[in-house]
Each structure stands twice: as C-alpha cells, then as structure tokens.
Design a protein around this motif. Structure first.
Motif, PDB file in Angstrom:
ATOM      1  N   LEU A 158      46.047  35.618  39.869  1.00  0.00           N
ATOM      2  CA  LEU A 158      44.859  36.456  39.711  1.00  0.00           C
ATOM      3  C   LEU A 158      43.866  36.155  40.826  1.00  0.00           C
ATOM      4  O   LEU A 158      43.977  35.126  41.510  1.00  0.00           O
ATOM      5  N   PRO A 159      42.890  37.055  41.045  1.00  0.00           N
ATOM      6  CA  PRO A 159      41.938  36.842  42.154  1.00  0.00           C
ATOM      7  C   PRO A 159      41.193  35.518  42.085  1.00  0.00           C
ATOM      8  O   PRO A 159      40.892  34.924  43.114  1.00  0.00           O
ATOM      9  N   PHE A 160      40.887  35.022  40.871  1.00  0.00           N
ATOM     10  CA  PHE A 160      40.115  33.787  40.794  1.00  0.00           C
ATOM     11  C   PHE A 160      40.987  32.547  40.997  1.00  0.00           C
ATOM     12  O   PHE A 160      40.511  31.418  40.863  1.00  0.00           O
ATOM     13  N   ASP A 161      42.284  32.739  41.300  1.00  0.00           N
ATOM     14  CA  ASP A 161      43.147  31.591  41.558  1.00  0.00           C
ATOM     15  C   ASP A 161      42.897  30.957  42.915  1.00  0.00           C
ATOM     16  O   ASP A 161      43.412  29.872  43.188  1.00  0.00           O
ATOM     17  N   ASP A 162      42.153  31.646  43.788  1.00  0.00           N
ATOM     18  CA  ASP A 162      41.827  30.996  45.061  1.00  0.00           C
ATOM     19  C   ASP A 162      40.767  29.920  44.812  1.00  0.00           C
ATOM     20  O   ASP A 162      40.255  29.756  43.715  1.00  0.00           O
ATOM     21  N   ALA A 163      40.420  29.202  45.828  1.00  0.00           N
ATOM     22  CA  ALA A 163      39.536  28.032  45.661  1.00  0.00           C
ATOM     23  C   ALA A 163      38.070  28.395  45.828  1.00  0.00           C
ATOM     24  O   ALA A 163      37.298  27.649  46.403  1.00  0.00           O
TER      25      ALA A 163
END
Length: 563
Positions: A158-163
């Motif tokens: 999902l998009p919020f999986d980045d840091a």
C-alpha cells in the motif's frame, strides 16, 4: 525633222519586231520551264513512289521477321507454360498429399491430446478428490485434537508502506518498500529474511490456508463458511483476526470502512468482510429451518486499556454509549459479563445496523503506520438459541418434522417461556397438550464470536506518545497474555493464566477448547514490517501446535423418565 521622224519610226518598228521576237522567246522559255517543272514533279513522284515501295517492302519484310520470331516465342512460351503447369500440378498434388498426411497426423494428435486431456481431467479430479479427502481428514484430525485452525492472509503493498515520516536514506527507503513475504502455495508462506552483511535466508511457514495479495474477500470467506454450519449443529465457533497494525485485520473482518460507516450495500458486497458475510450466511441457514426454532441475539464489546465496554448499552434517552462492564467466572468455570446488552436481531440488516452503532464508539487513533489504527479489541458475539422438543436434537428427519411442528405450536403459545425460561400464567395455557409440549421444550445456546484484535505495534515505528502510548502498552500486554495462554495450553500446564488480561478472560471459553477456533493471521509483505510479520507468523505456528482435545457439542438436556 521629218527625216528624223522617219528614222525614229523605222527604229521603233525594228524595236517592236525585236520585242515581239523576245516575247516569243520568253513564252517558249516559260513553256520549257513549265515542262521542266512538270518533268521534275513527275520525277519526284516517281522517286517518292519508289521510296514508299522500298519502305513498304522493308516494313513488310521486318513484320514478317517479327511475326515469325513472335510465333516462335509464343510456341516456346506455350511449351514453358505447359511445363510449369505440369510442375505446379505435381506440386499441388504433393501439397494435397502432404496436407492429407498432416490432417491425418493432426487428427491423431487431436485424439492423443483429447485422451491426454481426459487423463489430465481424471487425474485432476482424482487429485481434487484426494485433496478434499486429505483436507477432510486433516480437519477431522484437527477437531479430534482440538487444534486451532490458522489461516494466513498477505495484504498487497500500500502507499503508506514507504518510509514516509522517517529520516532515512533513499536506498533504505527502497529496501523498506521491497516485498519479502510471498504465498508459495495455498498452504505455505515464504519469507525472505535478510540482514546487512549476512546472506539472505528463506523461511517457510505451513498453515491450513494461505491467501496471496490478489485473493478476494470471497475466497477468504469460502474457507470460513463451513464453520458456520457447525454453529447450528451445536458447536461454538470463534473467528479471530491477529496481526500488526495496518496489516488488514479490520478489512478482513469488516470490509472497507468508508467514513466510519459499515453499510450493507449490494454495490460493495464483494468487499464485505467476514463479520457481515458470516451473519448473512447464519441467517440464510436459519431461514432453511422452521420458523420459531431459532432466534439470534447480538452483543458488541470492546476491550480498551484492559477494560471491557458494552458498545450496545443505552442511556435513559435511548442513545447508545459505551458502558464499562465487569467479567466474572461462573460456577461452571465459564466466563460471563453480567448486565451485557444482548439485542435480538431478525436479519442481517438489523445486525449490521447495531454493529455500525458499536463501531462508531470504537476507539481509533492515527499513527505513523496506519491513519485509522484501532486502539481496542472488538468482540462481536452472535448467540443463537435453538429450541427443540425433548431430546430430538440430531434425530431422524421424521422425528425432526414432528419436533418442528411441536416447536412451532409451543412457540406460538409460549413465546416468553421459551425465551426467558419463566413460568407462564395459567391464563396463557390453551390446552394440556400444549402445556406438556412446552414443558418438554429445551433450549441450547451456541455462540459465534467474531474478534478483531487490535494490532501489535512497535512504538518507535508508530510514533505514538501520551495516551496513545498507554493504549499501545495495554494492547501489547493483552496480546502477550493471549500468547501466554496458548503456550500454557500447548504445554498442558495445570494452570492457564486466563485472568492475566481481560481479553483472555473474555475469550476463555473459545480459546480454552469450548469452541472451534479459527485464527486469521494478517501480515504485511514489505521489508519495513519484517519483524512484526515474523512475530505474527510465529504466533500462528505456536497456535497450530495447541491440542485442546475434541470440541464438545452442545447437547440438549434429556427429560427424565419421572417427568
């Protein structure tokens, strides 16, 4: 002068004679010239006619030569055409023979392919039958041992999986977004574990069912639905979602949450989670039973900061608000919540309406990991009360029909006696036969517990502070207590620490072996959450090893001979 005139006249006459002579000469010269011109014209005509004749002859000769060469060329062309046509005919015949041979070979291949397809279909059918048989035997073994069924679902990236929100390098941010958890097959999950300076290690985990990130809500519920038939057969059932924050537990259990509204809409029916689908399936199964033999009650509870709150309790004005309740252990050793609100529902829509009211009171708080992180454990309980005549539970079809008829009569005559187990006044009794039928009426209650656990989380990654930090502490402690309970049951210890947490105390009957328990593990596939995913997979592996003994069926008390 006269002499001079005579001389001049003489000269004039002579000149006239000469003039006439010269004119005659001129006329003759003119005729000669005309004759010469005529002769020259004739000569020119003769010359032209001879040139034309010569040209005609030459052209005729050339045409004859050309015609002869064209005739010979046409003959050669005809002979060449005949040769080529014969060659083409031979080639066409050879091609036709080749095509016939190829058709025969193709037919043979088709026959062989058809035979192979039939063999493959037979083998596939045998494989599916053996797979179903193996699955049935495995489920029977699980039921005999009392093992906990564990399914694992991998959500998509999902998009919020980045840091985002973390001050780290771009290379490490790309590593965080890397996918490390995969579904090797429908029973195996593969996790790539890597540490800086060490070689990558692949770890595998076996569960009853593994769902990849592309499988839908329908596929998940298809494996859950068979448990619901056990509910009406007299077994308690508990379905529990476990995993870290943001791993898809609430989506799996409830479905998409749009502005905090859980509405049962046909447009979004494919996205509905286990709780609304299970309720719909339960009411579908009940609709196949005789009217009045079953009724359903629902309760919605949240465990927040190690306290139990009744989310269906109403104030004096009829407004729903969360009321704190206590939990006790009965004389039979069962957990019970006194004064808990049980609302009777008659269809799935009423159930969803009540659950929606309870969800509006559920505590959520945004974190760096998940914008709508649940800060409490949600327990939705469907209590199904079954009414039968005497000990006809599980008897033959004819006896069941008789029981259903008596159930209907007694239920129509004594509805309050059947629901409240209170003696009715004599004014309500219509006949001794119906009184005897009502006395032989027995009830049994089976429960379907649908649990959406709050997610375990790392404080450093979620970034919570203050009250949210305290919530995280209680969440992690309650989940740790749940793991301790499973560990104690797996090791068959004399004492199982159910009371270390209100969550385990509330779920004591389900976890302790009184219910068919399904744990739905939800994990995130990204490298960023590898530690949390491994912790969840370890929890599921330990849960599979728990042997609680065969789950007991809820039997109706048989009336004594004296009665």
């Amino acid at each position: 002068k006269e002499e001079r005139i005579v001389v001049l006249e003489t000269e004039n006459a002579a000149l006239h004679l000469k003039l006439a002579e010269y004119r005659g000469l001129a006329g003759r010269s003119t005729n000669e010239v005309l004759q010469l011109y005529a002769a020259h014209g004739q000569q020119m005509k003769l010359q032209r006619s001879s040139v034309v004749t010569q040209l005609h002859g030459a052209i005729k000769k050339r045409l004859k030569q050309d015609l002869k060469s064209l005739r010979s060329f046409a003959v050669e062309l005809s002979k060449d055409f005949q040769r080529q046509s014969k060659t083409c005919l031979y080639q066409v015949l050879a091609a036709v023979q080749g095509i016939q041979l190829q058709n025969e070979a193709m037919q043979m291949f088709q026959i062989k392919a058809f035979d192979l397809e039939q063999s493959l279909q037979e083998v596939t059918e045998r494989y599916e039958k053996e797979k179903q048989k193996r699955k049935a035997l495995h489920n029977s073994l699980i039921e005999l041992r009392g093992n906990i069924r564990v399914h694992c679902r991998i959500r998509p990236l999902l998009p919020f999986d980045d840091a985002a929100g973390h001050s780290i390098s771009q290379d490490r941010q790309r590593n965080f977004s890397e996918k490390v958890a995969y579904a090797a097959d429908d029973e195996t999950i593969l996790v790539k574990c890597s540490r800086p300076g060490h070689a990558s290690v692949n770890k595998t985990f076996q569960f009853e069912r593994v769902y990849n990130d592309l499988e839908s809500q329908d596929a998940v519920f298809a494996d859950v639905a068979p448990l619901l038939t056990s509910l009406l057969d007299g077994y308690n059932v508990c379905i529990m979602a476990y995993g870290q924050t943001g791993s898809g537990k609430t989506y799996t259990m409830l479905g998409p949450q749009l502005e905090g509204n859980l509405a049962f809409s046909i447009e979004e029916e494919s996205e509905l989670g286990i709780i609304p689908r299970a309720t719909q399936e339960v009411f579908r199964l009940i609709s196949e039973k005789p009217p009045g033999s079953y009724w359903v009650e629902v309760s919605v509870v949240e465990v927040y900061n190690n306290e139990i709150f009744d989310l269906l309790a109403k104030d004096s004005c009829g407004k729903v608000f969360g009321v704190k309740r206590d939990i006790v252990t009965t004389r039979e050793g069962k957990s019970d919540v006194p004064s808990l609100t049980h609302a009777t529902v008659e269809n799935a829509s009423e159930f969803l309406h009540l659950v929606n009211k309870g969800l509006q009171l559920r505590v959520t708080h945004p974190t760096l990991v998940h914008a709508h992180s649940s800060r409490s454990h949600l327990v939705v309980t469907l209590t199904i009360t079954t009414v039968v005549f005497g000990d006809n539970f599980g008897t033959s079809w004819e006896d069941e029909q008789t029981s259903q008829r008596l159930n209907k009569e007694a239920f129509c005559t004594f509805p309050h006696k059947m629901r409240d187990n209170k003696s009715t006044s004599s004014s309500r009794a219509s006949s001794p036969v119906q009184l005897e039928a009502a006395e032989k009426m027995k009830q049994v209650k089976t429960r379907l517990q649908l649990v959406d656990l709050a997610g375990s989380e790392c404080v450093g990654m979620s970034g919570v502070t203050g009250a949210a930090l305290r919530e995280t502490s209680f969440i992690n402690r309650s989940l740790s207590a749940l793991a301790d309970v499973l560990g104690a049951i797996a090791e068959q210890r004399a004492h199982v620490p159910y009371r270390n947490s209100k969550l385990t105390h509330l779920l004591q009957d389900s976890v302790g072996g009184d219910a068919k328990l399904l744990v739905m593990l939800c994990i995130s596939p990204g490298q960023k959450y590898l530690t949390e995913s491994m912790q969840s997979l370890g929890f599921g592996t330990r849960a599979r090893q728990v042997q609680r003994g065969q789950v007991k069926k809820k039997n109706f008390p048989v009336p004594s001979k004296g009665k």
